[in-house]
Design an enzyme around this catalytic site. Structure first.
Site, PDB file in Angstrom:
ATOM      1  N   CYS A   1       1.263  -1.149  -0.336  1.00  0.00           N
ATOM      2  CA  CYS A   1       0.184  -0.078  -0.403  1.00  0.00           C
ATOM      3  C   CYS A   1       0.751   1.374  -0.477  1.00  0.00           C
ATOM      4  CB  CYS A   1      -0.852  -0.289   1.358  1.00  0.00           C
ATOM      5  SG  CYS A   1      -2.186   1.079   1.136  1.00  0.00           S
TER       6      CYS A   1
ATOM      7  N   HIS B   1      -3.514  -5.422   0.984  1.00  0.00           N
ATOM      8  CA  HIS B   1      -3.294  -5.902   2.461  1.00  0.00           C
ATOM      9  C   HIS B   1      -4.005  -7.285   2.404  1.00  0.00           C
ATOM     10  CE1 HIS B   1      -2.517  -2.284   3.754  1.00  0.00           C
ATOM     11  NE2 HIS B   1      -3.238  -1.723   3.136  1.00  0.00           N
TER      12      HIS B   1
END
Length: 483
Positions: free
Chosen positions: A333, A430
């Site tokens: 991310c 994630h």
């Protein structure tokens, strides 16, 4: 309205989140339809709920303990700190802007309506709702307009049990002190207390329990010992990471810089559970271990600010040295965004820095954009052709030549980037290491034979062990009778 009990702490990090998760599993094992609820949470460790919004990871775990889908209504107000003075405000799963200090205090009474609406939805069809407070009700300077602790408890007429952490010391003073400073209306909501994280012979604290009851008039619901199962469950607060110490050397050292606004650090939990892997959290002021085979740049709530912090610590130079030694790097991310040549933020979404040079380890660039991506995804790893399940929570659009070698395929589009030599990787996903087959292939590519652990099963087993420990140490019948 469903029956409910609220657990508040004498301070932050006393173990409320895990305690509520364990009690959710206890109630489920007893055949009750139980649901978790937390009116307000402050955490950058967020999850994407099953109905598509953002909630605290703790409430996601508690829903798992209940055996029910997670919902935005289980955590209607989520604050995600992004600067020293302000947080992103999430209401019922959706971004509502930025909340700053005094302005947020003025806003809280308006949020009570959303909190009560969500509480009603969570309780619909449930036998029992277990509510978790935030911080401590002893912060009486924040009592006006409170929605997180006693403000909610009095408004919803929910009985309160106070949780004290004996491991940090001073638990008698913290409980008696809380009793002393609470206003009478709030004190009347408290039905008793319990002690968490006791090490050793619990009978040695019998006099302590008696003293607390003598000073407060509150009954004791028991003493929870230090339970090993807790260490196998995802932690909500980064303060837990700060306590990590290196153990015996393992086959693979994974180094993780502790960025100031680190987010979704439970991405690392499946790696920590691998017998041959040691995850080393590197605090500010410390160097990345030279023997690390992999460096993970984790998610962050403020990519640009944490990139500056990374440079201030000299970790950028150490990353280059790590790569020259043949090491691998994975950015997740915000960490993925840092790996590129440049990050642009012309609208000032993250702050005053509108353009910054990245680490230059991937040939990509990121443009920050207002639209936030929040979704659960099913994907395929293009590194190992293995299925992945994960979630995305990010702003920004990334492009560049290295995107031609994507990390994963999500439906009809690609995700992430991989360097030409395959040693630098980045992804917006994630939770990738929760996929057992992918994790085993990933570790094997780094020269480590991963164990045959089923990570999701290990979390379920830890919840069951936690529930057994709570059944053995607490007056569960007395607790549930409060509702």
């Amino acid at each position: 309205m469903a029956r409910a009990i609220m657990f508040q702490g004498t301070g932050s990090d006393v173990g409320k989140s895990v305690l509520v998760a364990g009690l959710c599993r206890v109630a489920r094992n007893r055949g009750l339809k139980v649901r978790p609820f937390k009116p307000q949470n402050m955490s950058n460790n967020a999850a994407v709920s099953d109905d598509g919004g953002e909630i605290g990871r703790a409430q996601w775990l508690q829903a798992l303990a209940c055996g029910v889908p997670s919902s935005v209504h289980m955590n209607p107000v989520l604050l995600k700190p992004q600067t020293d003075m302000g947080s992103q405000l999430i209401v019922q799963g959706q971004v509502r802007g930025e909340a700053r200090g005094r302005y947020y205090q003025e806003l809280k009474p308006q949020l009570m309506a959303a909190v009560m609406e969500s509480f009603a939805k969570v309780g619909d069809g449930a036998d029992l709702v277990l509510v978790e407070g935030a911080g401590s009700p002893a912060e009486i300077n924040l009592r006006a307009g409170d929605i997180a602790n006693m403000g909610f408890a009095t408004h919803a007429d929910v009985p309160v049990v106070l949780v004290g952490d004996i491991d940090r010391g001073g638990v008698i003073a913290s409980l008696v002190g809380t009793h002393t400073i609470l206003p009478q209306e709030d004190r009347a909501m408290v039905r008793g207390f319990l002690i968490n994280k006791f090490r050793g012979d619990i009978s040695l604290f019998d006099d302590g329990l008696a003293a607390i009851t003598r000073f407060t008039g509150w009954r004791s619901f028991g003493v929870v010992p230090w339970l090993k199962a807790v260490s196998r469950l995802p932690a909500e607060d980064s303060v837990v990471l700060e306590r990590a110490v290196r153990g015996d050397k393992k086959a693979l050292i994974v180094a993780v810089p502790m960025l100031p606004r680190i987010a979704n650090f439970d991405d690392l939990d499946p790696l920590k559970a691998e017998p041959a892997v040691e995850v080393v959290m590197v605090p500010p002021g410390s160097s990345l271990p030279a023997d690390a085979g992999l460096v993970v740049l984790p998610g962050t709530k403020s990519t640009i600010a944490d990139l500056l912090a990374l440079r201030e610590n000299g970790w950028d130079r150490e990353l280059v040295a790590h790569v020259k030694r043949g090491g691998h790097v994975l950015g997740i991310c915000g960490g993925f965004q840092m790996l590129g040549r440049r990050i642009s933020d012309p609208a000032g979404i993250e702050g005053n820095v509108r353009d910054i040079e990245g680490l230059g380890l991937l040939d990509i660039e990121t443009m920050m954009e207002p639209e936030k991506v929040v979704r659960n995804v099913e994907a395929v790893s293009l590194l190992h052709d293995e299925p992945l399940e994960g979630y995305e929570i990010h702003i920004g659009r990334t492009s560049g030549p290295d995107m031609a070698r994507p990390f994963a395929r999500i439906g009809d589009h690609d995700d992430g980037a991989v360097s030409p030599d395959g040693r630098i990787m980045g992804t917006y996903l994630h939770g990738v290491f929760s996929a057992d087959r992918f994790r085993h292939h990933f570790l094997r590519a780094l020269g480590v034979e991963g164990g045959q652990m089923n990570y999701r099963e290990s979390v379920e087993e830890a919840l069951d062990e936690l529930a057994e420990g709570l059944e053995a140490s607490l007056d569960i019948d007395g607790l549930f009778a409060l509702a």
